[in-house]
Enzyme design. Sequence first.
Site, PDB file in Angstrom:
ATOM      1  N   TYR A 182       0.829  -1.211   0.000  1.00 25.21           N
ATOM      2  CA  TYR A 182       0.000   0.000   0.000  1.00 25.21           C
ATOM      3  C   TYR A 182       0.861   1.259   0.000  1.00 25.21           C
ATOM      4  CZ  TYR A 182      -4.684  -1.926   0.886  1.00 25.21           C
ATOM      5  OH  TYR A 182      -5.904  -2.552   0.787  1.00 25.21           O
ATOM      6  N   LYS A 233       3.141 -15.382   2.078  1.00 20.00           N
ATOM      7  CA  LYS A 233       3.316 -16.084   0.799  1.00 20.00           C
ATOM      8  C   LYS A 233       4.813 -16.366   0.674  1.00 20.00           C
ATOM      9  CE  LYS A 233       1.755 -17.653  -3.159  1.00 20.00           C
ATOM     10  NZ  LYS A 233       0.897 -18.849  -3.249  1.00 20.00           N
ATOM     11  N   ASP A 265      -3.036 -18.216   0.082  1.00 23.07           N
ATOM     12  CA  ASP A 265      -4.047 -18.876  -0.757  1.00 23.07           C
ATOM     13  C   ASP A 265      -4.739 -19.994   0.035  1.00 23.07           C
ATOM     14  OD1 ASP A 265      -1.574 -20.167  -0.777  1.00 23.07           O
ATOM     15  OD2 ASP A 265      -1.648 -20.757  -2.884  1.00 23.07           O
ATOM     16  N   ASP A 289      -6.365  -7.000   4.164  1.00 23.18           N
ATOM     17  CA  ASP A 289      -7.510  -6.333   3.528  1.00 23.18           C
ATOM     18  C   ASP A 289      -8.453  -7.392   2.965  1.00 23.18           C
ATOM     19  OD1 ASP A 289      -9.059  -4.250   2.356  1.00 23.18           O
ATOM     20  OD2 ASP A 289      -8.093  -4.668   0.433  1.00 23.18           O
ATOM     21  N   ASP A 293     -12.241  -9.073   4.722  1.00 22.66           N
ATOM     22  CA  ASP A 293     -13.538  -9.030   4.020  1.00 22.66           C
ATOM     23  C   ASP A 293     -14.120 -10.435   3.937  1.00 22.66           C
ATOM     24  OD1 ASP A 293     -13.426  -6.307   3.551  1.00 22.66           O
ATOM     25  OD2 ASP A 293     -14.007  -6.481   1.441  1.00 22.66           O
TER      26      ASP A 293
HETATM   27  C1  IPM Z   1     -10.382  -1.279   4.123  1.00 20.90           C
HETATM   28  C2  IPM Z   1     -10.638  -0.653   2.780  1.00 20.90           C
HETATM   29  C3  IPM Z   1      -9.498   0.287   2.448  1.00 20.90           C
HETATM   30  C4  IPM Z   1      -8.235  -0.539   2.356  1.00 20.90           C
HETATM   31  C5  IPM Z   1      -9.703   1.137   1.181  1.00 20.90           C
HETATM   32  C6  IPM Z   1     -10.998   1.902   1.229  1.00 20.90           C
HETATM   33  C7  IPM Z   1      -8.541   2.068   0.958  1.00 20.90           C
HETATM   34  O1  IPM Z   1     -10.836  -1.618   1.812  1.00 20.90           O
HETATM   35  O2  IPM Z   1     -10.267  -0.527   5.113  1.00 20.90           O
HETATM   36  O3  IPM Z   1     -10.316  -2.497   4.199  1.00 20.90           O
HETATM   37  O4  IPM Z   1      -7.922  -1.088   1.292  1.00 20.90           O
HETATM   38  O5  IPM Z   1      -7.522  -0.607   3.356  1.00 20.90           O
HETATM   39 MG    MG Z   2     -10.932  -3.577   2.593  1.00 18.62          MG
END
Ligand code: IPM
Ligand code: MG
Length: 406
Positions: A182, A233, A265, A289, A293
């Site tokens: 990032y 990884k 993975d 990230d 999710d």
């Molecule tokens: C998160 C989001 C952010 C990230 C984006 C909005 C920059 O997806 O907080 O997980 O990638 O960190």
């Molecule tokens: Mg995210």
Amino acid sequence: MAAALQANIRPVKFTATLRALTKQSPAPFRVRCCAVNSAGKKRYNITLLPGDGIGPEVISIAKNVLQQAGSLEGVEFSFREMPVGGAALDLVGVPLPEDTISAAKDSDAVLLGAIGGYKWDKNEKHLKPETGLLQLRAALKVFANLRPATVLPQLVDASTLKKEVAEGVDLLVVRELTGGIYFGEPRGIKTNENGEEVGFNTEVYAAHEIDRIARVAFETARKRRGKLCSVDKANVLDSSILWRRRVTALAADYPDVELSHMYVDNAAMQLVRDPKQFDTIVTNNVFGDILSDEASMITGSIGMLPSASLSDSGPGLFEPIHGSAPDIAGEDKANPLATILSAAMLLKYGLGEEKAAKRIEDAVLGALNKGFRTRDIYSNGTKLVGCKEMGEEVLKSVDSQAHASV
Ligand code: IPM
Ligand code: MG
């Protein structure tokens, strides 16, 4: 780890079902001090960053809940609302104005709604709302991002996984937040010697960045079920080889924590195959990230999950992990619970106000127990409500605790 950081690791006791969501005691970070007013009430300065999309709706609800739960514990807040993301772009032309940075740095904690929306999607990178969020994380040096994913018994049917797979899942992703691909240099888009465009980023981790996030993860795992899985990884990436080497070396300081390693993975696969095998997961910025999710979906809705981003001394940043959901913005359909629970994390991890935090966690459970559900977590036989009504139910639930304790 510096002694000053260790001094703030305090055991806490929880009894509610939500205990699992945030049960690890404040991580090895310094909690913020507060002013005490003439009436003997503690007072904290909170920066509110509503941001875009559903952000303003969920923040205004979380603010009320925070105020109410605080008042029952003799804690007052002064709120300062500042622009970030698309809202800031529209107002002053940049996604993170200087004034927002100073307000955030000067406060005791920062509560963020969400950023981003279709309107700014085609902006150049430095003018994207997301860039403002990354700049904010960097400015506050919040390198440790805690993302709990807990399947509440009340919501087990909302999971897309089979009940027997989802039931009882209680895991925490510790995501490195201010390094890796990032932020790594070099990065950019340029034209190569063949006249072809190439886009590139750099996944880079210095040893100290790995060590500090690994220590947070070991400390956190120690207060949960004592299991830490480091995800990398290392079969391909050099940065992951160093990551694995450093994490392995640190394990000697935490003999009570059972450390394992997993390739990313495989981790993605195991999360949907048998998520109960995980307790605490530590991983880099981009893997964290993605996996957080994925983990959120096990719980039924990303609309339920809070997060805490902590530095080693300054104010923490607390935000729901969901995005700005521009498709439902302003329609009173958003689930405010992730932001309300982020306010609970703010109280617990940011300010050390654990009693007020527990009031909020209990109030969320109270509203769920009464059957109230927003659209994302609705199932047959429950009561469908909008964002505002869910907020009101949580507030009523906080109030009923006050009456119960008189
Ligand atoms: C998160 C989001 C952010 C990230 C984006 C909005 C920059 O997806 O907080 O997980 O990638 O960190
Ligand atoms: Mg995210």
